[in-house]
Scaffold this active site. Sequence first.
Site, mmCIF file in Angstrom:
data_model
loop_
_atom_site.group_PDB
_atom_site.id
_atom_site.type_symbol
_atom_site.label_atom_id
_atom_site.label_comp_id
_atom_site.label_asym_id
_atom_site.label_seq_id
_atom_site.Cartn_x
_atom_site.Cartn_y
_atom_site.Cartn_z
ATOM 1 N N LYS A 52 108.405 -37.566 -35.713
ATOM 2 C CA LYS A 52 109.588 -37.880 -34.906
ATOM 3 C C LYS A 52 110.752 -36.981 -35.328
ATOM 4 O O LYS A 52 111.492 -36.468 -34.490
ATOM 5 C CB LYS A 52 109.943 -39.373 -35.045
ATOM 6 N N GLN A 96 110.795 -47.937 -37.838
ATOM 7 C CA GLN A 96 109.354 -47.685 -37.765
ATOM 8 C C GLN A 96 108.560 -48.962 -38.075
ATOM 9 O O GLN A 96 108.762 -49.589 -39.102
ATOM 10 C CB GLN A 96 108.981 -46.566 -38.757
ATOM 11 N N ASP A 119 113.536 -47.398 -28.674
ATOM 12 C CA ASP A 119 112.134 -47.787 -28.511
ATOM 13 C C ASP A 119 111.985 -48.756 -27.329
ATOM 14 O O ASP A 119 110.877 -49.052 -26.904
ATOM 15 C CB ASP A 119 111.626 -48.490 -29.792
#
Length: 282
Positions: A52, A96, A119
């Site tokens: 990422k 995460q 997200d």
Amino acid sequence: MYNLIDGKKVSEHVREEIKEQVTELLKNGKETGLAVIIVGNDPASRVYVNNKKKGCEQVGIKSYEYALPEETTTEQLLSLIETLNSDSKVDGILCQLPLPSHIDENTAINAISPDKDVDAFHPINTGHIMIGDHSFLPCTPAGIMEMLKYYDISADGKECVVIGRSNIVGKPMAMLLLGANGTVTVCHSRTKNLSEVTRRADILVSAVGRANFVTADMVKDGAVVIDVGMNRNGSGKLCGDVDFENVKEKCSYITPVPGGVGPMTITMLLKNTLTASKNHLN
Ligand code: NAP
């Protein structure tokens, strides 16, 4: 004769567009920033986080990593999220997953400000997706829609079958296909006569997490098959849910694993971060 859906190619194309827009924002004095939180030492999470960060670098997004020790408490994590929520250099916050088991994931997700939830896991953003009015789309399903668009594959009026009903893949995937006017069926572990259902699919999306789960007899001739699964086969090689070698001959289009859905997921995270940055500028 099947066509391969090349996720790397589509991803490169979308990243070029993102880079141009990030550069344009920068010209207007707006830097785009993504905060990446990783808790603990899970090696797979470390690989995802590094990828990422690499993606951010490629398109000119500034990434800020917050690596917290395994023993971090929920309160400590929430306190960091709160700080990042009010940090103007941070447009997006990514926590995460999975988190260590002593931290409640939902509490952490719900603490992220919805306008920084790149997200798209926050209930406010999932609600927006439900009513078709959204800023952010969850990255994996959004990446799949982007690939379909690139290859000019329309879901309009098509039978779409999604195997899997997770909050991050199956359910939002179904919503996006419905939003694109597909006739959508969602299957799961309690679905009866699964292959009868999947054989109706013009577009079949598999998000189960089991190697060789989708076999040729489950697929209609000419179907578009999208393989979300990320599994290891008997020899430890990365593979999807689909028995690719046997299924491909029946398909009009099919995604490989690796090189299909995977590369698109991070790209859509970058796209959501760009969207957040534009929203913050306004
Ligand atoms: P998940 O939360 O474990 O969901 C799996 C789904 O499969 C569940 O809804 C489950 O049904 C269903 N299922 C299990 N056995 C089944 C059966 N025999 N018949 C029909 N349905 C069955 O997994 P996920 O997070 O959605 O991820 C799915 C896969 O996609 C994993 O391999 C994951 O690694 C991969 N993934 C890839 C990406 C990427 O970027 N490429 C991103 C996210 C996930 P129940 O709900 O009834 O249990």
